[in-house]
Design a protein around this motif. Structure first.
Motif, short mmCIF file in Angstrom:
data_model
loop_
_atom_site.label_atom_id
_atom_site.label_comp_id
_atom_site.label_asym_id
_atom_site.label_seq_id
_atom_site.Cartn_x
_atom_site.Cartn_y
_atom_site.Cartn_z
N GLN A 1 0.53 -1.12 -0.13
CA GLN A 1 0.27 0.24 -0.11
C GLN A 1 0.99 1.72 -0.18
O GLN A 1 1.83 1.21 1.22
N LYS B 1 -3.93 8.07 -0.19
CA LYS B 1 -3.24 6.61 -1.14
C LYS B 1 -3.46 6.68 -2.78
O LYS B 1 -4.32 6.84 -3.29
N THR C 1 -2.56 0.10 -3.87
CA THR C 1 -3.12 -0.91 -2.95
C THR C 1 -2.75 -2.28 -3.72
O THR C 1 -3.59 -2.22 -5.04
#
Length: 444
Positions: A346, A361, A364
């Motif tokens: 991640q 983010k 992933t």
């Protein structure tokens, strides 16, 4: 056409043209030009007064945007055979496996020093701390036992010069638990600095040079000392003085500083840290990114996203890494799974440097049969860094190096000369003239 004619007539070009000629020339050629005659030497010296002037990595390249990776490469492990280590400048282009093997700076160090033969340095005896503006900082493995007669080396591989850092006064002590270095650039004073943290096993009550009156914790006081070396002054100084108790923050834990990689971005050093506090009767910990401003010489901290804040660093099966990502920092979380399933990666990036609210983010990725090496020490970091195209450079448990493309989720081997390689260190690199005019620099 004589050299005298060339030397006299090249100075007839406008300064901006001469600057462009030198800027587009290989660095080694520019250095050679300084030895032609006094006028050329003066021209080159005026050109390189701007120490961050950069030059192409290869005069055959037609790509003005060429970038390089500095690699510390070692041979695969063999029983009863000491690993051979060498250094490479590798073109940061997935489509082209082009590289240049560098002459080790320790050849020059060993030949110019008058120390006993038992203190000669081999490439396998050193770790690479970091790179910055064409300089590479390297430290010996056995700094804590006095086996090597220097604290660190600052090396410019393009112009083949190096500076040897002397050991500071606190270099040798029987109660030292560990020593860690970090390297960066102070843009305010145009200076390069090495941060050094000495972690002690115990603190003597009669040691008046170490004061920790501001330390707030539910454990015993920290036993460490922080000092900094400056290229401009050529000397070490302590960051803990009798009247400077506020320099070191209360939550600075040198053991975590030793465990986490330190990356230099925007004039500051960054590493993973934890904050400890009481919650009722229990002690809790949470993650943060600690930093050290190279210009102001102060510590600080930046919060990580709420989803990452809980302390995971020592929990079984989960590891965190910090890395430089272009002009900012990134956090990479590895979730370990048992065979045959691979690890889960991640990636979080601080999109606007210094703004905690800008953490985002990116990806992933579930790897297939790829297992990343846990960060047991500086040389065993599982996440080695990022390439300019966004690929993550991973070191797996089999001692190999893998390239993860987060967008396609494809994994490939990092190749040199068409073969898989083993790496201790990877970072972006650009040639510069830093150290060219340094009076105490060693040429080779």
């Amino acid at each position: 056409m004589s050299d005298v004619y060339l030397a006299s007539n090249i100075l007839l070009f406008p300064d901006e043209i001469l600057h462009e000629i030198l800027l587009r020339s290989p660095g080694k050629s520019v250095v050679r030009c300084s030895a032609v005659c006094k006028s050329w030497n003066s021209l080159v010296n005026s050109f390189i007064r701007h120490p961050h002037t950069r030059f192409p990595s290869n005069h055959h390249d037609d790509d003005d945007d060429v970038q390089l990776l500095f690699l510390q490469v070692y041979e695969p492990y063999k029983i009863h055979v000491k690993r051979r280590v060498h250094y490479v400048l590798h073109r940061d282009d997935s489509a082209r496996d082009e590289h240049t093997k560098l002459t080790s700076p320790f050849v020059a160090y060993n030949n110019t020093r008058t120390c006993p033969a038992k203190k000669k340095v081999l490439d396998g005896d050193v770790d690479v701390v970091g790179t910055c503006n064409g300089l590479v900082c390297m430290v010996p493995h056995d700094d804590d036992d006095g086996g090597i007669d220097f604290a660190a080396i600052i090396w410019n591989p393009y112009i083949r010069k190096l500076v040897v850092l002397p050991k500071p006064g606190l270099a040798v002590a029987k109660n030292i638990k560990g020593i860690r270095y970090a390297f960066g650039y102070d843009s305010c004073t145009n200076d390069y600095k090495v941060l050094r943290c000495v972690n002690y096993k115990s603190l003597r009550n009669d040691d008046k040079t170490l004061k920790f009156s501001n330390y707030v914790s539910f454990r015993k006081p920290p036993t460490f000392h922080v000092e900094i070396w400056s290229l401009a002054t050529g000397s070490w100084k302590s960051l803990i003085a009798a009247d400077d108790d506020d320099i070191i923050p209360a939550n600075f834990y040198p053991e975590l500083f030793t465990r986490s990689r330190v990356v230099c971005v925007n004039g500051a050093l960054h590493w993973l840290q934890t904050r400890r506090h009481l919650n009722g009767v229990s002690e809790l910990s949470e993650y943060l990114v600690a930093w050290f401003d190279m210009a102001k010489e102060i510590f600080g901290e930046t919060m990580v996203p709420e989803a990452l804040r809980k302390k995971l660093h020592f929990q079984s099966g989960r590891e965190w890494f910090i890395s430089r990502y272009r002009e900012t920092i990134a956090l990479v979380k590895i979730r370990n799974y048992r065979f045959p399933r691979g690890d889960c990666v991640q990636i979080w990036v601080m999109e606007e440097y210094g703004v905690a609210a800008s953490w985002a983010k990116l990806f992933t990725v579930q790897l297939q049969n790829v297992f990343v090496l846990a960060p047991l020490s500086l040389k065993n970091s599982g996440v080695l860094g990022f390439r300019k195209n966004g690929e993550v450079v991973l070191r797996d448990v089999g001692d190999g190096v893998r390239l993860l493309d987060p967008k396609s989720e494809q994994v490939s081997d990092f190749l040199i000369d068409g073969s898989c390689c083993c790496l201790n260190f990877v970072d972006s690199f650009v040639g510069s003239f830093v150290l060219y005019c340094q009076p105490n620099a060693i040429s080779y």
